[in-house]
Write an enzyme that holds these catalytic residues in place. Structure first.
Site, PDB file in Angstrom:
ATOM      1  N   ASP A  46       0.844  -1.199   0.000  1.00 25.88           N
ATOM      2  CA  ASP A  46       0.000   0.000   0.000  1.00 25.88           C
ATOM      3  C   ASP A  46       0.876   1.244   0.000  1.00 25.88           C
ATOM      4  OD1 ASP A  46      -2.910   1.137   0.690  1.00 25.88           O
ATOM      5  OD2 ASP A  46      -1.412   2.253   1.836  1.00 25.88           O
ATOM      6  N   TYR A  51       3.152   9.904  -0.721  1.00 20.64           N
ATOM      7  CA  TYR A  51       4.236   9.326   0.094  1.00 20.64           C
ATOM      8  C   TYR A  51       5.601   9.527  -0.569  1.00 20.64           C
ATOM      9  CZ  TYR A  51       0.411   6.661   2.375  1.00 20.64           C
ATOM     10  OH  TYR A  51      -0.742   6.277   3.011  1.00 20.64           O
ATOM     11  N   LYS A  76      -2.679   5.736  -4.358  1.00 17.77           N
ATOM     12  CA  LYS A  76      -3.773   6.676  -4.067  1.00 17.77           C
ATOM     13  C   LYS A  76      -3.561   8.004  -4.778  1.00 17.77           C
ATOM     14  CE  LYS A  76      -3.634   4.677   0.584  1.00 17.77           C
ATOM     15  NZ  LYS A  76      -2.195   4.581   0.919  1.00 17.77           N
ATOM     16  N   HIS A 109      -7.626   9.483  -2.143  1.00 13.43           N
ATOM     17  CA  HIS A 109      -6.967   9.455  -0.829  1.00 13.43           C
ATOM     18  C   HIS A 109      -7.840  10.060   0.292  1.00 13.43           C
ATOM     19  CE1 HIS A 109      -2.612   9.270   0.865  1.00 13.43           C
ATOM     20  NE2 HIS A 109      -3.469   9.075   1.832  1.00 13.43           N
ATOM     21  N   ILE A 229      -2.975  -3.210   6.842  1.00 13.85           N
ATOM     22  CA  ILE A 229      -1.728  -2.893   6.122  1.00 13.85           C
ATOM     23  C   ILE A 229      -0.706  -2.297   7.089  1.00 13.85           C
ATOM     24  CG2 ILE A 229      -2.601  -2.681   3.760  1.00 13.85           C
ATOM     25  CD1 ILE A 229      -3.117   0.330   4.357  1.00 13.85           C
ATOM     26  N   LYS A 231       2.596  -1.076   8.880  1.00 10.51           N
ATOM     27  CA  LYS A 231       3.874  -0.591   8.354  1.00 10.51           C
ATOM     28  C   LYS A 231       4.972  -0.879   9.362  1.00 10.51           C
ATOM     29  CE  LYS A 231       7.087   2.873   8.757  1.00 10.51           C
ATOM     30  NZ  LYS A 231       7.756   3.333  10.026  1.00 10.51           N
ATOM     31  N   VAL A 233       9.589  -0.667   9.250  1.00 12.96           N
ATOM     32  CA  VAL A 233      10.849  -0.740   8.509  1.00 12.96           C
ATOM     33  C   VAL A 233      11.827  -1.677   9.227  1.00 12.96           C
ATOM     34  CG1 VAL A 233      10.623   1.522   7.407  1.00 12.96           C
ATOM     35  CG2 VAL A 233      11.708   1.358   9.668  1.00 12.96           C
ATOM     36  N   ARG A 237      10.012  -7.012  12.946  1.00  9.94           N
ATOM     37  CA  ARG A 237       8.593  -6.655  13.103  1.00  9.94           C
ATOM     38  C   ARG A 237       7.810  -6.973  11.830  1.00  9.94           C
ATOM     39  NH1 ARG A 237       9.113  -0.643  15.766  1.00  9.94           N
ATOM     40  NH2 ARG A 237       9.329  -1.295  17.949  1.00  9.94           N
ATOM     41  N   ASN A 241       4.579  -9.256  12.214  1.00 11.87           N
ATOM     42  CA  ASN A 241       3.230  -8.791  11.874  1.00 11.87           C
ATOM     43  C   ASN A 241       2.512  -9.734  10.908  1.00 11.87           C
ATOM     44  OD1 ASN A 241       3.722  -6.618  13.518  1.00 11.87           O
ATOM     45  ND2 ASN A 241       4.142  -5.177  11.852  1.00 11.87           N
TER      46      ASN A 241
END
Ligand code: NDP
Length: 274
Positions: A46, A51, A76, A109, A229, A231, A233, A237, A241
């Protein structure tokens, strides 16, 4: 590697129920983050024009060697690009940055009600869907009034409404309306950006299952039927997730988390963001 269940959208397209978000990830860091997610087993990504990381997403997709039909890519349309012609132009730019010839899901969006352009914008998404350049058309941050107005003017029901949704903002009215209209509920900031991971109710359920608080929150979403969704980095994790398909919360545990609902917005209010 876990098998991610799919939800069938109102046009028959199937979306993985758990995907990977890249909000606030700089373009250069997006490529390794998405690569790490794809390696862990995520297949849905996503992103959004605003972004600034569609190129970084596209690079990771291209490098992965994963067949296009096994990927699900969402982007979006940004607010400044609303309107029929502007939308078609912005879509072309997103597609070029992603290096793709179609996206799986394209979202308006924000409704930005004061601009009053989302009906024209939706006509452009209808055109993109008819041309096969988007497999599904959806919206994001639409409130009940925005959805009803859209449907007064179009026979194309959004496949998805992507909204802020987590235990602190459970969006019961919108989820019920989505159910009536056949719109899939997709949760953004499903972890409330980490804000609820220390809540007693969540920590105690996590301890009972030998899981992390984040895994419990994601499990709560999945059992409600939401698309999520999250997030991250952080490679550990990112894997954590995804590891949420082999345990189940009891009705009492779902109710205990349900009691955390308190109108907590981590992002803007869709009625006033323009
Ligand atoms: P999330 O609720 O997904 O939370 C992300 C934060 O939680 C990051 O700080 C991350 O840290 C941390 N985190 C992730 N996993 C764990 C874990 N297992 N344990 C502890 N902390 C963890 O927030 P987002 O706002 O990013 O929302 C997810 C996605 O939703 C976005 O990336 C974007 O794609 C979409 N979105 C859409 C919006 C819209 O208007 N349509 C608005 C906002 C988001 P770290 O990365 O450092 O590991």
């Amino acid at each position: 590697m876990s098998t991610i269940p799919h939800i069938t959208l109102n046009n028959g397209v199937r979306i993985p129920q758990l995907g990977f978000g890249v909000f606030q990830v700089p373009d250069a860091e997006t490529t390794p983050a998405v690569a790490s997610a794809l390696d862990a087993g995520y297949r849905s990504i996503d992103t959004a024009a605003i972004y600034g990381n569609e190129k970084g997403v596209g690079a990771a997709l291209a490098d992965s060697g994963i067949a296009r039909e096994d990927l699900f890519v969402t982007t979006k349309l940004w607010n400044a690009d609303q309107g029929y012609d502007a939308t078609l132009k912005a879509f072309d730019e997103s597609l070029a940055k992603l290096g793709l010839d179609h996206v799986d899901l394209y979202l308006i969006h924000w409704p930005t009600p004061a601009r009053d352009l989302y009906l024209d914008t939706w006509r452009a998404l209808e055109r993109l869907a008819a041309d096969g350049r988007i497999r599904a058309a959806g919206v994001s941050n639409f409130q009940p009034d925005h959805l009803r107005r859209l449907l007064d003017h179009s026979s194309l029901v959004p496949a998805v409404n992507q909204i802020e949704l987590h235990p602190g903002l459970q969006q019961r009215e919108l989820r019920a309306l989505h159910g009536e209209l056949g719109i899939a509920t997709e949760a953004w900031s499903p972890l409330a950006q980490g804000a609820l991971l220390g809540e007693d109710a969540i920590v105690s359920v996590a301890a009972a299952h030998g899981r992390s608080p984040a895994q419990v929150v994601l499990r709560w979403h999945l059992q409600l039927g939401n698309v999520v969704i999250p997030k991250s980095v952080t490679p550990s994790r990112i894997r954590e997730n995804l590891d949420v398909f082999d345990f189940t919360l009891s009705d009492d545990e779902m109710t205990a988390i349900g009691a955390l609902d308190r109108g907590l917005r981590t992002g803007p209010d869709p009625d006033t963001l323009n």
